[in-house]
Design an enzyme around this catalytic site. Structure first.
Site, mmCIF file in Angstrom:
data_model
loop_
_atom_site.group_PDB
_atom_site.id
_atom_site.type_symbol
_atom_site.label_atom_id
_atom_site.label_comp_id
_atom_site.label_asym_id
_atom_site.label_seq_id
_atom_site.Cartn_x
_atom_site.Cartn_y
_atom_site.Cartn_z
ATOM 1 N N ARG A 1 0.832 -1.221 0.000
ATOM 2 C CA ARG A 1 0.000 0.000 0.000
ATOM 3 C C ARG A 1 0.857 1.257 0.000
ATOM 4 N NH1 ARG A 1 -5.334 -1.269 3.758
ATOM 5 N NH2 ARG A 1 -6.447 -2.259 2.047
ATOM 6 N N LYS B 1 -18.192 -19.066 1.556
ATOM 7 C CA LYS B 1 -19.647 -19.084 1.751
ATOM 8 C C LYS B 1 -20.377 -18.165 0.791
ATOM 9 C CE LYS B 1 -19.377 -20.108 6.633
ATOM 10 N NZ LYS B 1 -19.673 -19.675 7.982
ATOM 11 N N GLY C 1 -9.816 -9.380 -0.108
ATOM 12 C CA GLY C 1 -9.400 -10.360 0.906
ATOM 13 C C GLY C 1 -8.333 -11.332 0.460
ATOM 14 N N GLY D 1 -12.747 -4.435 1.507
ATOM 15 C CA GLY D 1 -14.172 -4.113 1.583
ATOM 16 C C GLY D 1 -14.655 -3.232 0.440
HETATM 17 P P1 AMP Z 1 -13.581 -15.894 1.434
HETATM 18 O O1 AMP Z 1 -13.021 -15.148 2.597
HETATM 19 O O2 AMP Z 1 -15.048 -16.020 1.435
HETATM 20 O O3 AMP Z 1 -13.022 -15.406 0.103
HETATM 21 O O4 AMP Z 1 -13.093 -17.389 1.620
HETATM 22 C C1 AMP Z 1 -11.750 -17.776 1.584
HETATM 23 C C2 AMP Z 1 -11.645 -19.085 2.312
HETATM 24 O O5 AMP Z 1 -12.448 -20.049 1.672
HETATM 25 C C3 AMP Z 1 -10.248 -19.640 2.344
HETATM 26 O O6 AMP Z 1 -9.813 -19.655 3.671
HETATM 27 C C4 AMP Z 1 -10.395 -21.050 1.812
HETATM 28 O O7 AMP Z 1 -9.705 -22.024 2.563
HETATM 29 C C5 AMP Z 1 -11.892 -21.315 1.949
HETATM 30 N N1 AMP Z 1 -12.342 -22.331 0.996
HETATM 31 C C6 AMP Z 1 -12.278 -22.274 -0.332
HETATM 32 N N2 AMP Z 1 -12.756 -23.409 -0.875
HETATM 33 C C7 AMP Z 1 -13.129 -24.212 0.131
HETATM 34 C C8 AMP Z 1 -13.705 -25.499 0.207
HETATM 35 N N3 AMP Z 1 -13.982 -26.204 -0.896
HETATM 36 N N4 AMP Z 1 -13.969 -25.999 1.418
HETATM 37 C C9 AMP Z 1 -13.697 -25.293 2.535
HETATM 38 N N5 AMP Z 1 -13.149 -24.063 2.532
HETATM 39 C C10 AMP Z 1 -12.868 -23.526 1.345
#
Ligand code: AMP
Length: 401
Positions: A36, A197, A354, A377
């Site tokens: 940054r 998620k 992220g 964000g």
């Molecule tokens: P996010 O913060 O929503 O972008 O999610 C990132 C996280 O999703 C990372 O820590 C990954 O380990 C997790 N992730 C990605 N694919 C999977 C999966 N198939 N099962 C469990 N965790 C996952």
């Protein structure tokens, strides 16, 4: 876009309030990643080169609207000096006499960092009196903190209504890159969305289906969509209470003529652990007691084919549990492919948010993407189609008095 840039101002001898994002990752007073800071250097060079007096404003961490030594920006002075290659003065407050004295001592081309804005309640409240106190320190307001533009704070929004305002070089590059990715993209355009998620990305998915030709889903969230089609995803991460929402997004995509691409195969293991014994399987035939932790080779081939026909791609979120080898392979393979296509001039690639930057860096692909946003964000809110107050305020800039 209708906002002023550095090139629109006569900067000579003027005092410029530069909103930077110096909320850098740091532990025990040591900065662990200077990205940054480094990305601000072109703006600093431009301003000092044009003989402006530069007053750098930033927040750092989440102090509770009062001075808290652990959130002081003072520790950054030697780092800024080193990375920007110029002397950096420091004022122990961002308004009032202390700040006024420090600013008054600046000569054209000098740079001064003011103490953490969030030591004052008025910053996050976008309080008029606080904003006025800040504005009194300078003649021109330049916002170079896209990553803070989703907040309507005094230094990210309020100042633009009081002083002649414009975007710094980093903000300008970010807005141009984002605009070329979703607002005025060369089509076909694809979005790749991964991560854990769907519950955290519902708005984002709802916006993307209206804007992109292909919506590529991976990671844990793809499992929820596959479960929504009636498939037993066994022990895979899936949000069973989000199946209706997943179906609603699939319907929306159909209506909008957006092709959704879900993984056809995956790499499944019995535990969420690095090097856990694993097997490749069709998403419709996940073995009992297994969880899918990555997309499989057939999926990668299918996605490469789809992306070969695209001119633009925007990426948020890993396709698998990329922190755990070998479940980073799908993300690495697809990121390398996108990087290669970008280098060959076949696609414009924009990524951010992220874990995405970390995943693309791990893949060694980041440097060949057209643009990597370091905004977390703000990048996500932009992908959600939201108006970012910091950007909106610049677009409604006041013409220079
Ligand atoms: P996010 O913060 O929503 O972008 O999610 C990132 C996280 O999703 C990372 O820590 C990954 O380990 C997790 N992730 C990605 N694919 C999977 C999966 N198939 N099962 C469990 N965790 C996952």
């Amino acid at each position: 876009m209708n906002f002023k840039t550095l090139r629109d101002f006569d900067l000579n001898g003027k005092t410029v309030l530069l909103r930077a994002d110096l909320n850098v990752p740091a532990k025990a007073g040591k900065v662990s990643d200077t990205t940054r800071i480094d990305r601000l250097k072109p703006t600093i060079d431009y301003l000092t080169g044009h003989k402006a007096r530069v007053v750098v404003l930033s927040h750092f961490g989440r102090p509770k609207a009062k001075p808290e030594p652990e959130f002081s920006l003072a520790f950054l002075v030697p780092v800024l000096k080193d990375r920007w290659g110029c002397p950096i003065a420091f004022a122990a407050d961002c308004i009032g006499e202390v700040a006024q004295k420090a600013v008054a001592a600046l000569k054209p081309g000098d740079v001064c960092l003011l103490e953490n804005l969030r030591f004052h309640k008025g910053e996050e409240d976008n309080d008029a009196a606080f904003t006025k106190n800040l504005a009194a320190l300078g003649n021109i307001y330049i916002n170079d903190a896209f990553s803070a533009a989703h907040r309507a704070h005094a230094s990210t929004e309020g100042l633009a209504h009081i002083l002649p305002a414009g975007a710094g070089l980093l903000m300008e590059a970010e807005l141009n890159a984002l605009s070329s990715a979703l607002e005025k993209p060369q089509r076909p355009v694809a979005a790749i969305v991964g991560g854990a998620k769907i519950s955290t990305k519902l708005d984002l998915l709802g916006n993307l289906v209206k804007k992109v030709d292909f919506l590529i889903l991976g990671g844990g969230m793809a499992n929820t969509f596959i479960a929504a089609q009636g498939v037993d995803v066994k022990k895979s991460l899936a949000e069973k209470d989000m199946l209706d929402q997943a179906r609603a997004i699939m319907d929306k995509a159909k209506t909008a003529n957006c092709t959704m691409l879900l993984p056809v195969d995956g790499v499944a293991a019995t535990a969420f652990e690095a090097n856990a014994p694993h097997t490749t399987c069709a998403m419709t035939a996940i073995p009992d007691n297994h969880m899918v932790l990555d997309v499989g080779p057939q999926t990668i081939t299918q996605l490469q084919k789809a992306l070969s026909s695209c001119k633009t791609v925007v990426w948020n979120g890993p396709l698998g549990a990329f922190e755990l080898t070998p479940f980073d392979k799908g993300t690495i393979d697809l990121a390398s492919f996108v990087a290669q296509q970008t280098k060959a001039g076949k696609i414009i690639s924009v990524a951010g948010g992220g874990d995405t930057v970390a995943a693309l860096e791990q893949a060694g692909a980041a440097e060949n993407f057209s643009y990597i946003s370091t905004a977390g964000g703000a990048f996500l809110e932009w992908m959600e189609g939201k108006t970012l107050p910091g950007v909106a305020a610049l677009i409604k800039y006041r013409t220079a008095a």
